[in-house]
Design a protein around this motif. Structure first.
Motif, PDB file in Angstrom:
ATOM      1  N   HIS A 185       0.856  -1.191   0.000  1.00 46.09           N
ATOM      2  CA  HIS A 185       0.000   0.000   0.000  1.00 46.09           C
ATOM      3  C   HIS A 185       0.886   1.233   0.000  1.00 46.09           C
ATOM      4  CE1 HIS A 185      -3.608   2.348   0.567  1.00 46.09           C
ATOM      5  NE2 HIS A 185      -2.981   3.037   1.490  1.00 46.09           N
TER       6      HIS A 185
ATOM      7  N   VAL B 179      -9.865   1.959   0.094  1.00 46.10           N
ATOM      8  CA  VAL B 179     -11.161   1.362  -0.193  1.00 46.10           C
ATOM      9  C   VAL B 179     -12.100   1.794   0.937  1.00 46.10           C
ATOM     10  CG1 VAL B 179     -12.452  -0.790  -0.401  1.00 46.10           C
ATOM     11  CG2 VAL B 179     -10.140  -0.628  -1.335  1.00 46.10           C
TER      12      VAL B 179
ATOM     13  N   TRP C 152     -12.939  -6.683   2.705  1.00 46.07           N
ATOM     14  CA  TRP C 152     -12.237  -6.327   1.479  1.00 46.07           C
ATOM     15  C   TRP C 152     -11.944  -7.560   0.663  1.00 46.07           C
ATOM     16  CZ3 TRP C 152     -10.645  -3.944  -2.559  1.00 46.07           C
ATOM     17  CH2 TRP C 152      -9.445  -4.269  -3.178  1.00 46.07           C
ATOM     18  N   SER C 153     -12.179  -7.466  -0.636  1.00 44.74           N
ATOM     19  CA  SER C 153     -11.814  -8.503  -1.586  1.00 44.74           C
ATOM     20  C   SER C 153     -11.269  -7.826  -2.832  1.00 44.74           C
ATOM     21  CB  SER C 153     -13.030  -9.368  -1.954  1.00 44.74           C
ATOM     22  OG  SER C 153     -12.791 -10.090  -3.148  1.00 44.74           O
ATOM     23  N   SER C 154     -10.057  -8.219  -3.259  1.00 44.79           N
ATOM     24  CA  SER C 154      -9.488  -7.608  -4.456  1.00 44.79           C
ATOM     25  C   SER C 154     -10.323  -7.927  -5.687  1.00 44.79           C
ATOM     26  CB  SER C 154      -8.048  -8.079  -4.656  1.00 44.79           C
ATOM     27  OG  SER C 154      -7.994  -9.491  -4.758  1.00 44.79           O
TER      28      SER C 154
ATOM     29  N   GLY D 270     -13.314  -5.746  -5.917  1.00 45.87           N
ATOM     30  CA  GLY D 270     -12.956  -4.393  -6.309  1.00 45.87           C
ATOM     31  C   GLY D 270     -13.035  -4.121  -7.790  1.00 45.87           C
TER      32      GLY D 270
ATOM     33  N   TYR E 257     -14.051   2.794  -6.376  1.00 39.56           N
ATOM     34  CA  TYR E 257     -12.715   2.218  -6.331  1.00 39.56           C
ATOM     35  C   TYR E 257     -12.672   1.064  -7.325  1.00 39.56           C
ATOM     36  CZ  TYR E 257      -8.536  -0.105  -4.488  1.00 39.56           C
ATOM     37  OH  TYR E 257      -7.300  -0.681  -4.359  1.00 39.56           O
ATOM     38  N   ASN E 258     -11.535   0.896  -8.014  1.00 39.01           N
ATOM     39  CA  ASN E 258     -11.354  -0.241  -8.909  1.00 39.01           C
ATOM     40  C   ASN E 258      -9.971  -0.834  -8.671  1.00 39.01           C
ATOM     41  OD1 ASN E 258     -10.390  -1.512 -11.644  1.00 39.01           O
ATOM     42  ND2 ASN E 258     -12.626  -1.474 -11.755  1.00 39.01           N
ATOM     43  N   THR E 259      -9.919  -2.138  -8.458  1.00 35.36           N
ATOM     44  CA  THR E 259      -8.668  -2.813  -8.139  1.00 35.36           C
ATOM     45  C   THR E 259      -7.605  -2.562  -9.191  1.00 35.36           C
ATOM     46  OG1 THR E 259      -9.882  -4.535  -6.937  1.00 35.36           O
ATOM     47  CG2 THR E 259      -7.644  -5.076  -7.653  1.00 35.36           C
TER      48      THR E 259
ATOM     49  N   ASN F   4      -6.794   2.804  -7.959  1.00 35.07           N
ATOM     50  CA  ASN F   4      -6.268   2.262  -6.718  1.00 35.07           C
ATOM     51  C   ASN F   4      -5.180   3.170  -6.170  1.00 35.07           C
ATOM     52  OD1 ASN F   4      -3.722   1.528  -8.014  1.00 35.07           O
ATOM     53  ND2 ASN F   4      -4.840  -0.161  -8.972  1.00 35.07           N
TER      54      ASN F   4
END
Length: 336
Positions: free
Chosen positions: A152, A171, A179-181, A184, A246-248, A252
């Motif tokens: 991060h 996020v 949280w899950s990538s 995302g 938010y988008n993985t 990000n």
């Protein structure tokens, strides 16, 4: 030639249907709940399979039917709207805003929590003022929690007359939300900026979470640092007015910073979209060294070794006003 062209067209259409099918299955699994999500994903998967069969058997009504279903799913996707009005977890409950008057900026909703553990902390939000004419530079923190590939990113601006101002792109989770990538990718989470004291945002990672935090002093001049800070301020205020997903992959903690820096210092970002380290952010120091954003007159391994601040930080109290100065002891400066 016409037969070869037809085969290539079928192969291309197959790839499109497979991609659309996987995306649609993921969307249904992450945006619906329980049995409805599973049934919807299975049904959409069968529709994609039927489309593939139709491509190779000549039953064109099957891929056309899948196209109709997929367009309906896209319509649902486009109807999803991000919001600022949800039951957020406390540490992301407020978004910062930044006002400027001449050379002074005022940051409201600056977070200054006192972390004992991730779940045990004292909440404190405040307004702080910073003098842009006193800015000295910018530093980058990378916090590793699972191997070397992903970290991060935090960007911290240093001043000669005040404590550093640190920004993090997060996020924005609701209470009870995990949280899950993968989630995302499917408009599951909103994006949040956090403006914070380093004793909060770095201390959370060094003390409460026990992560491996590494500090890199950037080779930014005061003018460059000021320009990047003002780019942050503009985007922070835009987000405060209009929520954003938010988008993985595309929105990000690394890609947003890339666009902000690129808007004022394109020489530092020209090749980043083509570099895998934009996604594997744990390897970002190698890219930064290559473009001269951090020291390049010493081995990268040495920069990384001297930038590991977690052990030293954990010997310090998060109430220590000299915390920011002391975690920088021994870390190479951005310029020789």
């Amino acid at each position: 030639m016409s037969r070869l062209f037809l085969i290539l067209l079928k192969l291309l259409t197959t790839l499109v249907i497979v991609g659309a099918g996987l995306w649609g299955i993921g969307l249904l699994l992450f945006r619906l709940n329980g049995a409805l999500a599973i049934m919807g994903a299975i049904a959409f998967g069968f529709a994609a399979l039927a489309g593939l069969i139709g491509i190779w058997t000549g039953a064109l009504r099957l891929p056309l039917g899948f196209a109709v279903v997929f367009l309906g799913l896209l319509g649902w996707w486009n109807s999803m709207s991000p919001s600022h009005d949800r039951d957020w977890i406390p540490e992301l409950a407020r978004l910062p805003e930044i006002a400027r008057e001449g050379d002074r900026i005022s940051v409201t909703n600056l977070r200054h929590f006192r972390w004992r553990t991730e779940t045990d902390y004292d909440q404190h939000w405040e307004t702080r003022s910073f003098d842009l004419s006193k800015i000295e530079g910018a530093d980058l923190f990378l916090s590793y929690w699972s191997g070397e590939a992903i970290a991060h990113l935090l960007v911290s601006f240093t001043f000669s007359d005040s404590l550093p101002l640190t920004f993090s792109i997060e996020v924005r989770r609701e209470k009870g939300e995990e949280w899950s990538s993968l989630a995302g990718f499917f408009r599951t989470y909103e994006m949040a900026y956090v403006a914070a004291d380093e004793r909060d945002i770095v201390g959370l990672r060094t003390h409460a979470r026990g992560e491996d935090v590494r500090l890199f002093r950037l080779a930014a001049t005061p003018t460059q640092a000021r320009d990047v800070l003002l780019a942050y301020a503009a985007d922070i205020n835009r987000l405060a007015k209009k929520p954003r997903w938010y988008n993985t992959l595309t929105t990000n903690c690394t890609t947003v910073v890339y666009h902000l820096v690129g808007s004022v210092a394109p020489g530092w970002t020209f090749s980043l979209p083509l570099d895998p380290r934009v996604l594997l952010s744990g390897y970002l120091p190698g890219y930064l060294a290559r473009i001269g954003a951090i020291r390049s007159d010493m081995p990268l391994d040495e920069l990384i070794r001297r930038g590991r601040i977690s052990e030293r930080a954990r010997t310090l109290s998060l109430d220590d006003p000299a915390f920011s100065q002391r975690i920088r002891d021994g870390v190479p400066t951005g310029r020789p």
